[in-house]
Write an enzyme that holds these catalytic residues in place. Sequence first.
Site, PDB file in Angstrom:
ATOM      1  N   THR A 170       0.893  -1.159   0.000  1.00  0.00           N
ATOM      2  CA  THR A 170       0.000   0.000   0.000  1.00  0.00           C
ATOM      3  C   THR A 170       0.934   1.211   0.000  1.00  0.00           C
ATOM      4  O   THR A 170       1.999   1.156   0.637  1.00  0.00           O
ATOM      5  CB  THR A 170      -0.922   0.042   1.242  1.00  0.00           C
ATOM      6  N   HIS A 171       0.567   2.249  -0.714  1.00  0.00           N
ATOM      7  CA  HIS A 171       1.450   3.423  -0.889  1.00  0.00           C
ATOM      8  C   HIS A 171       2.800   3.015  -1.471  1.00  0.00           C
ATOM      9  O   HIS A 171       3.800   3.687  -1.239  1.00  0.00           O
ATOM     10  CB  HIS A 171       1.668   4.161   0.433  1.00  0.00           C
ATOM     11  N   LYS A 298      21.266  -4.818 -20.609  1.00  0.00           N
ATOM     12  CA  LYS A 298      19.864  -4.397 -20.459  1.00  0.00           C
ATOM     13  C   LYS A 298      18.871  -5.428 -20.964  1.00  0.00           C
ATOM     14  O   LYS A 298      19.087  -6.111 -21.951  1.00  0.00           O
ATOM     15  CB  LYS A 298      19.623  -3.081 -21.215  1.00  0.00           C
ATOM     16  N   GLU A 305       5.811  -1.599 -21.070  1.00  0.00           N
ATOM     17  CA  GLU A 305       5.939  -0.146 -21.272  1.00  0.00           C
ATOM     18  C   GLU A 305       5.072   0.322 -22.440  1.00  0.00           C
ATOM     19  O   GLU A 305       4.427   1.363 -22.371  1.00  0.00           O
ATOM     20  CB  GLU A 305       7.391   0.219 -21.551  1.00  0.00           C
ATOM     21  N   GLN A 337     -19.686  12.693 -38.581  1.00  0.00           N
ATOM     22  CA  GLN A 337     -18.759  11.939 -39.419  1.00  0.00           C
ATOM     23  C   GLN A 337     -17.455  11.650 -38.661  1.00  0.00           C
ATOM     24  O   GLN A 337     -16.759  10.690 -38.959  1.00  0.00           O
ATOM     25  CB  GLN A 337     -18.469  12.748 -40.698  1.00  0.00           C
TER      26      GLN A 337
HETATM   27  N1  ARG Z   1     -20.287  10.693 -44.596  1.00  0.00           N
HETATM   28  C1  ARG Z   1     -21.136  10.769 -43.452  1.00  0.00           C
HETATM   29  C2  ARG Z   1     -20.651   9.799 -42.393  1.00  0.00           C
HETATM   30  O1  ARG Z   1     -19.963   8.910 -42.759  1.00  0.00           O
HETATM   31  C3  ARG Z   1     -22.548  10.411 -43.728  1.00  0.00           C
HETATM   32  C4  ARG Z   1     -23.078  11.404 -44.643  1.00  0.00           C
HETATM   33  C5  ARG Z   1     -24.298  12.022 -44.237  1.00  0.00           C
HETATM   34  N2  ARG Z   1     -24.245  13.177 -45.015  1.00  0.00           N
HETATM   35  C6  ARG Z   1     -25.151  14.076 -45.064  1.00  0.00           C
HETATM   36  N3  ARG Z   1     -24.937  15.062 -45.797  1.00  0.00           N
HETATM   37  N4  ARG Z   1     -26.230  13.994 -44.353  1.00  0.00           N
HETATM   38  O2  ARG Z   1     -20.936   9.930 -41.248  1.00  0.00           O
END
Ligand code: ARG
Length: 478
Positions: A170-171, A298, A305, A337
């Site tokens: 602990t610690h 080493k 890591e 998107q």
């Molecule tokens: N390219 C967009 C996506 O992959 C979907 C497109 C929807 N586009 C739009 N103009 N409503 O999330």
Amino acid sequence: MIDEPKETDSVENPEAPGSLWGARFDGVMAPEMVELNQSLPVDSCLWREDIRGSQAWAQALGRAGVLTQTELASVINGLEGVALRIGSEGLGRAQEEDIHSVVERMLLEEIGSLGGKLHTGRSRNDQSATGVRLFGMNACDQIREDLVNLCRALQDLAHRGMHLPMPGYTHLQQAQPIRAAQWALSHVFAFLRDIDRINSARGAAAVLPLGSGAIAGCPFPIDREALKDELGFQRVSHNSVDAVADRDWICDLLYAGAMIGVHISRLSEDLVLFSSSGFGFVRLSDGFSTGSSLMPQKRNPDVAELARGKSGRLHGNLVTLLTLLKGLPTGYNRDLQEDKEALFDTCNTLGITVPALAGGIKTAEFVPESLESAIDTQLFATDLADYLVRKGVPFRETHGVVGRLVRLAEEEGIPLNELSIEAMQNEHVAFEEDVAEVFDWERSTEVRDTIGGTSLRAIQEQLEEVSAQLSGINTAVK
Ligand code: ARG
């Protein structure tokens, strides 16, 4: 065949006239806008999901009477052809905004204008939300499988540490003796909770948005329940406005990923410390260590890591998505998107890191001599206080007695168990010759026999619990 794009295509973007939405536009997209607009470099990996979703959509259109049976058959075959083409040739130099537009263009190339019927009643808003969810459900299955393997590797390590002592910290100060198995199992229980979180993210992903259209639902009599079954979803979304914008399940998955990152990095930190010469409790195998180009002696614990390092991006991805979603107005927004990059990165990172760590653990060995010699007699100070408790002395009093004995031993420069019985009796008359038995790690661990303790029996119980949970996971899910 895909038309080979001209060299200038990346500047003179083909969107607008001729694109999915071009009729309403006169001009082409501004060159500075092109790259910002692109989703394809990120979402191209979703081509299988998009085709699967499209085939199911075609079936739904068939059932709804929008496509005749003959049309349906050619759309399905056409999509099959697109899949074969992408499988063998890739996407070529597709210039479209996203994978959905590429698949639709290729379908038109396969079967001509009939391909144009596929998008009836569908929007890329519900289409892309569906594709990403299909990807997410699969990804959860893979992550779960990798975590199960990691748990099994730790479970085996626990078996190898059943009869070995380890200082419990602990610690980061030596506190009380535990069995090495108890340490290995402590990490298993954290990963089992992660598996729960992945399962719950998978459940949240398994809601079908398709049939929500752009925002208001679908005007054709689509059987969404049938669509759901066909695509392997568990439920159908209840509200079209919510469905096209709901990315909560990605947050759930990225949160689960971030927690896995926390647990991976804690386990890794233990491995880095415990494999260092200061501790020497664990030896990682050659396959998961590296040497130094300069210092011949080493042996670096690189697997640990690197895994510890990878956890940073797992946390970053969660923050990216939460920040993306916060403050968006109702319904679909183009910002969404951006949901995929963080999701894909978390899935890739886990896919690389968890199996490597599992391999490192599988081939790691405890070093019994180092573990045994690390058990300092001061680790038995609590046992010494408990010894007096068993003779009826109140704990608060025994704590003070032992504290003074520890100080005395330090002043005399001797281990706690080498204090004479007279010196001990000086502090409390209840000490007797049998006090010598206290300084034994096996006795100390064996008395901690309640549920969750470090006795052999309590650990056996934990191992059984782990086995039960792991075998439940393998059969219950998918
Ligand atoms: N390219 C967009 C996506 O992959 C979907 C497109 C929807 N586009 C739009 N103009 N409503 O999330």
